[in-house]
Structure formats: structure tokens, C-alpha cells
Write a protein that holds these residues in place. Structure first.
Motif, short mmCIF file in Angstrom:
data_model
loop_
_atom_site.label_atom_id
_atom_site.label_comp_id
_atom_site.label_asym_id
_atom_site.label_seq_id
_atom_site.Cartn_x
_atom_site.Cartn_y
_atom_site.Cartn_z
N VAL A 52 -2.69 -42.03 -7.11
CA VAL A 52 -1.35 -42.58 -7.55
C VAL A 52 -1.31 -43.96 -7.37
CG1 VAL A 52 0.79 -42.36 -6.80
CG2 VAL A 52 -0.30 -40.06 -7.01
N LYS A 53 -1.92 -44.52 -6.09
CA LYS A 53 -1.74 -45.82 -5.96
C LYS A 53 -2.63 -46.76 -6.76
CE LYS A 53 -1.48 -47.54 -1.76
NZ LYS A 53 -1.57 -48.13 -0.41
N GLU A 54 -3.90 -46.12 -7.23
CA GLU A 54 -4.84 -46.90 -8.13
C GLU A 54 -4.31 -46.96 -9.62
OE1 GLU A 54 -8.94 -45.36 -8.14
OE2 GLU A 54 -9.04 -46.18 -6.14
N LEU A 55 -3.54 -46.01 -9.98
CA LEU A 55 -3.12 -45.55 -11.16
C LEU A 55 -1.75 -46.34 -11.53
CD1 LEU A 55 -4.01 -42.09 -12.15
CD2 LEU A 55 -5.25 -44.15 -12.91
N GLY A 56 -1.20 -46.53 -10.42
CA GLY A 56 0.29 -47.19 -10.34
C GLY A 56 1.41 -46.30 -11.02
N LEU A 57 1.33 -44.87 -10.48
CA LEU A 57 2.08 -43.84 -10.95
C LEU A 57 3.36 -43.65 -9.87
CD1 LEU A 57 -0.61 -41.53 -12.33
CD2 LEU A 57 0.90 -43.08 -13.53
N ARG A 58 4.19 -43.21 -10.25
CA ARG A 58 5.17 -42.91 -9.33
C ARG A 58 4.86 -41.31 -8.50
NH1 ARG A 58 10.52 -42.31 -12.59
NH2 ARG A 58 8.86 -41.90 -14.00
N PRO A 59 4.91 -41.31 -7.14
CA PRO A 59 4.49 -40.02 -6.72
C PRO A 59 5.45 -38.97 -7.06
CG PRO A 59 5.21 -41.60 -4.99
CD PRO A 59 5.30 -42.32 -6.28
N VAL A 60 4.70 -37.76 -7.04
CA VAL A 60 5.49 -36.54 -7.38
C VAL A 60 6.19 -36.07 -6.22
CG1 VAL A 60 5.05 -33.99 -7.93
CG2 VAL A 60 3.54 -35.69 -9.01
N PRO A 61 7.69 -35.98 -6.47
CA PRO A 61 8.55 -35.53 -5.16
C PRO A 61 8.21 -34.35 -4.75
CG PRO A 61 9.90 -35.54 -7.31
CD PRO A 61 8.27 -35.93 -7.54
N LEU A 62 7.94 -34.05 -3.41
CA LEU A 62 7.77 -33.03 -2.67
C LEU A 62 9.05 -32.04 -2.41
CD1 LEU A 62 5.14 -33.89 0.22
CD2 LEU A 62 4.61 -32.95 -2.24
N VAL A 63 9.50 -31.51 -3.65
CA VAL A 63 10.72 -30.65 -3.57
C VAL A 63 10.52 -29.21 -3.11
CG1 VAL A 63 12.64 -29.99 -5.06
CG2 VAL A 63 11.66 -32.29 -5.17
N TYR A 64 9.49 -28.57 -3.66
CA TYR A 64 9.29 -27.14 -3.48
C TYR A 64 8.28 -27.07 -2.60
CZ TYR A 64 12.00 -27.25 -7.93
OH TYR A 64 12.81 -27.24 -8.81
N SER A 65 8.27 -25.74 -1.86
CA SER A 65 7.22 -25.39 -0.95
C SER A 65 5.79 -25.31 -1.59
CB SER A 65 7.66 -24.25 -0.11
OG SER A 65 7.60 -23.18 -0.84
N ARG A 66 5.72 -24.99 -2.69
CA ARG A 66 4.48 -24.85 -3.57
C ARG A 66 3.82 -26.22 -3.51
NH1 ARG A 66 5.51 -25.04 -9.87
NH2 ARG A 66 7.12 -26.43 -9.97
N HIS A 67 4.24 -27.08 -3.40
CA HIS A 67 3.64 -28.57 -3.48
C HIS A 67 2.98 -28.89 -2.27
CE1 HIS A 67 6.80 -29.87 -6.79
NE2 HIS A 67 5.77 -29.22 -7.22
N LEU A 68 3.45 -28.43 -0.96
CA LEU A 68 2.77 -28.64 0.20
C LEU A 68 1.53 -27.91 0.50
CD1 LEU A 68 6.06 -28.55 2.37
CD2 LEU A 68 5.09 -30.44 1.54
N PRO A 69 0.73 -28.43 1.30
CA PRO A 69 -0.53 -27.74 1.63
C PRO A 69 -0.21 -26.21 2.46
CG PRO A 69 -0.74 -29.76 2.46
CD PRO A 69 0.98 -29.73 1.91
N LYS A 70 -0.79 -25.40 1.89
CA LYS A 70 -0.63 -24.19 2.64
C LYS A 70 -0.94 -23.85 4.06
CE LYS A 70 -0.86 -21.70 -1.60
NZ LYS A 70 -0.69 -20.54 -2.38
N VAL A 71 -0.04 -23.37 4.86
CA VAL A 71 -0.18 -23.34 6.37
C VAL A 71 -0.09 -22.03 6.68
CG1 VAL A 71 0.85 -24.10 8.48
CG2 VAL A 71 0.82 -25.46 6.67
N ARG A 72 -0.98 -21.41 7.48
CA ARG A 72 -1.07 -19.96 7.85
C ARG A 72 -0.12 -20.03 9.04
NH1 ARG A 72 -6.74 -16.92 8.92
NH2 ARG A 72 -5.60 -14.69 9.38
N LEU A 73 0.86 -19.13 9.08
CA LEU A 73 2.20 -19.03 9.87
C LEU A 73 1.64 -17.94 11.10
CD1 LEU A 73 5.13 -19.22 7.87
CD2 LEU A 73 4.04 -21.01 9.05
#
Length: 97
Positions: A52-73
Motif C-alpha cells: 500500500v505504501k509503495e503504490l500510494g493507495l489508501r489502506p483498506v479499513p479493517l471494519v469486519y472481523s474477516r479482515h483481521l488475521p485469524k486467531v485460534r481462541l
């Protein structure tokens, strides 16, 4: 490569405003790029930030839990213990209402 193509198509679209086919392909390309970036947030967050930094894009907002890395609970031991507890409740005639 996809960002470069998006830039070319958007420049063409700004000159040719009535080109509907170009407009449709531009929206498809942007959706595809967004999905790839969402995938990168889940799999390789550091690589996503670099891209994202190299391409100069706006970051994708982390709104939903599906965007986060999966964590084993829970561990397998905790899951088996919970299942054993539930099985005992059923066998004793507990209706669980």
C-alpha cells in the motif's frame, strides 16, 4: 500491474466520458484489487502495508472481523472438555431451555 492498468483506464475514461465498457472494466479492476488487498491483510499484513505504501493507495479499513488475521481462541483440550460437559448435560436429561 493492476494499479498501473487502473491508472491507464481511468485516464482514458476521463478523456472519453461516454465509454461505458471502459467504465465497467474499471469498476471490475478496482473490485478485484480491493479483494486482493483484503486477502493480503488476512495472510500477510506486513506485506500488505509495504504494498500500500509503495503504490500510494489508501489502506483498506479493517471494519469486519474477516479482515483481521485469524486467531485460534480455544485449544483442542478446551473444546473436548466443553463437549464432554454438554454431553453430560444431555445424558442426565437436562433439556437446556
Amino acid at each position: 500491474m493492476m494499479t498501473e492498468r487502473i491508472n491507464r483506464v481511468s485516464a482514458h475514461l476521463s478523456a472519453n466520458k461516454k465509454d461505458k465498457h471502459c467504465k465497467r472494466s474499471l469498476s471490475g479492476l478496482t473490485v478485484r484489487r480491493r479483494k486482493i488487498l483484503e486477502y493480503m491483510t488476512r495472510r500477510d499484513y506486513q506485506g500488505y502495508r509495504v504494498a500500500v505504501k509503495e503504490l500510494g493507495l489508501r489502506p483498506v479499513p479493517l471494519v469486519y472481523s474477516r479482515h483481521l488475521p485469524k486467531v485460534r481462541l480455544q485449544t483442542h483440550k478446551q473444546i473436548n472438555e466443553r463437549n464432554r460437559h454438554l454431553k453430560n448435560r444431555v445424558s442426565r436429561g437436562h433439556k437446556g431451555h
